[in-house]
Scaffold this motif. Structure first.
Motif, PDB file in Angstrom:
ATOM      1  N   ASP A 105      -9.239  -8.572   0.418  1.00 34.34           N
ATOM      2  CA  ASP A 105     -10.099  -8.010  -0.638  1.00 34.34           C
ATOM      3  C   ASP A 105      -9.324  -7.015  -1.491  1.00 34.34           C
ATOM      4  OD1 ASP A 105     -12.083  -9.526   0.290  1.00 34.34           O
ATOM      5  OD2 ASP A 105     -13.250  -7.886   1.206  1.00 34.34           O
ATOM      6  N   THR A 106      -8.489  -6.192  -0.843  1.00 30.44           N
ATOM      7  CA  THR A 106      -7.701  -5.212  -1.598  1.00 30.44           C
ATOM      8  C   THR A 106      -6.682  -5.925  -2.478  1.00 30.44           C
ATOM      9  OG1 THR A 106      -7.946  -3.769   0.304  1.00 30.44           O
ATOM     10  CG2 THR A 106      -6.357  -3.074  -1.368  1.00 30.44           C
ATOM     11  N   TYR A 107      -6.084  -6.976  -1.932  1.00 27.21           N
ATOM     12  CA  TYR A 107      -5.115  -7.762  -2.712  1.00 27.21           C
ATOM     13  C   TYR A 107      -5.779  -8.221  -4.013  1.00 27.21           C
ATOM     14  CZ  TYR A 107      -1.870 -11.546  -3.883  1.00 27.21           C
ATOM     15  OH  TYR A 107      -0.982 -12.374  -4.545  1.00 27.21           O
ATOM     16  N   TYR A 108      -6.993  -8.753  -3.916  1.00 29.44           N
ATOM     17  CA  TYR A 108      -7.668  -9.239  -5.130  1.00 29.44           C
ATOM     18  C   TYR A 108      -8.207  -8.099  -5.995  1.00 29.44           C
ATOM     19  CZ  TYR A 108      -6.660 -14.063  -4.530  1.00 29.44           C
ATOM     20  OH  TYR A 108      -5.961 -15.241  -4.464  1.00 29.44           O
ATOM     21  N   ARG A 109      -8.569  -6.992  -5.378  1.00 25.67           N
ATOM     22  CA  ARG A 109      -8.976  -5.815  -6.174  1.00 25.67           C
ATOM     23  C   ARG A 109      -7.778  -5.364  -7.027  1.00 25.67           C
ATOM     24  NH1 ARG A 109      -8.926  -0.736  -4.575  1.00 25.67           N
ATOM     25  NH2 ARG A 109      -8.989  -1.113  -2.344  1.00 25.67           N
ATOM     26  N   HIS A 110      -6.581  -5.411  -6.442  1.00 23.87           N
ATOM     27  CA  HIS A 110      -5.391  -4.999  -7.184  1.00 23.87           C
ATOM     28  C   HIS A 110      -5.051  -5.989  -8.307  1.00 23.87           C
ATOM     29  CE1 HIS A 110      -3.954  -2.239  -3.669  1.00 23.87           C
ATOM     30  NE2 HIS A 110      -4.836  -1.657  -4.449  1.00 23.87           N
TER      31      HIS A 110
END
Ligand code: ADE
Length: 419
Positions: A105-110
């Protein structure tokens, strides 16, 4: 400036390492000095999705020197160097969104965070950014005028998009430059992959049997360097021409089913999925080490494969996970099957990334200048630029070439002279 990095206090260490890498990036440095004077990217917003390493940092500095406003996120959840990310924010004005070990999720938030910067140019490594712009973030697509792509896997995805008529803007396949894949894929992946394995495990490669899946440019490099360290190398392939090449290069070539019981170390570099599956894991020796150096973590069948098969799993060293199989044997998977060279080591050395990222910088400048005439498809950098990068690199390495004489030039252009 917006950012999300692990800890800005790491910036001083990151800066020292970025400058260390820069010592071995003379071609990129020369481009940076010219960009500083000419500002070819003045006011252009660039969104980059690349491995956040010291070499990438020097590319980002070059874009900034050219006048660009740059936002950067990671192209792999495990490849970020946190100190480099901190320095990019603190010292070089790059809006960086990357933390080593970030979850999905963080990867895609970034990724979304760099799209929020409304890029005119995208710079991708694996095409996740382009893919997001053509799916969840379509509203940002019309603002993008051109892009670049670093890696074989990304180029394959982009060519598929172009073939289906859905690619929204022209993209340069940096990977296809000779001064990229002949060197980065072969010598970079070759060295950094074994570096990653050795740093993670401290295994002795000499005398071991190393199974290399895939004999493309990366596979050739890995096989060559494993042999150089004294390993017996077995290559697996699906392409008969590459398989013959591996044989004539002196390697043993077999199907994975036959290689599985022989290998001490398995390295996948195919760009395909599920190259090593449960039937192979079950055939491996006690203590076999399995890793991947291809772009995506799908080459080993872990989800829907080993993770379900194993009786237990535990981390026994950093990024080394032990799996107990139903047959009582234990095997070890490195870095969750993600790029072992970037997750367990530092990726390719600066010396070779110099040419890859010289191509990136010149491609960004070139595609911006020529975008009007280019279709919404995948292009290659003009050969003169590619050769110019090689010429400068050779000079900086202290080597020189011969020059054709007039007589030789005329001979090469003639058809009358024969037997
Ligand atoms: N890909 C492989 N090695 C790399 C490096 N050192 N920096 C950025 N991308 C890479």
């Amino acid at each position: 400036m917006r950012h999300d990095v692990k800890d800005l206090a790491l910036a001083a260490r990151g800066k020292a390492r970025i400058l260390w890498a820069d010592r071995n990036m003379p071609v990129l440095r020369a481009i940076r000095e010219r960009f500083e004077r000419e500002k070819p990217l003045k006011g252009v917003r660039v969104a980059a999705c690349l491995h956040v390493t010291t070499e990438t940092a020097n590319l980002m500095r070059t874009l900034v020197a050219g006048g660009a406003q740059v936002a950067l996120c990671a192209s792999n959840p495990l490849s970020t160097q946190d100190e480099t990310a901190a320095s990019l924010v603190q010292d070089w004005g790059v809006a960086t969104f990357a933390v080593k070990g970030e979850d999905h999720d963080t990867y895609y938030r970034h990724l979304n965070a760099v799209v929020d910067e409304k890029p005119a140019i995208t710079m991708d490594d694996g095409a996740d950014l382009v893919s997001l712009l053509h799916s969840g973030r379509k509203e940002a697509l019309p603002g993008v005028v051109a892009g670049t792509e670093e890696t074989t896997t990304g180029v394959i995805r982009l060519r598929a998009m172009a073939q289906h008529g859905v690619l929204g803007y022209p993209i340069i396949a940096v990977n296809d430059a000779m001064t990229k894949h002949f060197f980065d894929n072969r010598y970079g992946t070759g060295q950094s992959t074994l570096d990653g394995v050795v740093r993670a495990t401290n295994m002795l490669v000499g005398g071991s049997t190393v199974v290399v899946a895939g004999y493309g440019w990366c596979g050739k490099g890995v096989a060559m360097r494993a042999r150089g360290l004294g390993a017996h190398v077995v290559v697996t392939e699906v392409d008969p021409v590459k398989a013959i090449e591996a044989v004539m290069d002196g390697f043993d070539v077999r199907p994975m089913a036959e290689a599985a019981p022989r290998g001490d170390l398995f390295i996948t570099v195919t760009g395909n999925k599920h190259v090593i599956r449960n039937e192979h894991f079950l055939a491996m020796k006690e203590g076999a080490i399995v890793c991947n150096s291809g772009h995506f973590n799908v080459e080993l069948q872990l989800e829907g494969g080993l993770y379900g098969l194993a009786r237990s799993r535990q981390e026994v060293r950093d990024l080394v996970e032990e799996f107990l199989l139903p047959n009582g044997r234990r095997i070890y998977v490195l870095a969750d099957g993600r790029l072992v060279n970037l997750a367990c080591a530092e990726g390719h050395p600066a010396m070779v990334m110099d040419m890859s990222f010289a191509n990136q910088a010149l491609s960004a400048e070139w595609i911006l200048k020529h975008r009007e005439g280019l279709g919404r498809t995948v292009h290659v950098i003009p050969e003169e630029l590619d050769r110019e990068i090689a010429r400068i690199k050779l000079g900086t390495m202290g080597y020189a070439m011969d020059v054709l004489t007039d007589e030789q030039r005329a001979y090469l252009a003639s058809w009358q002279e024969g037997t």
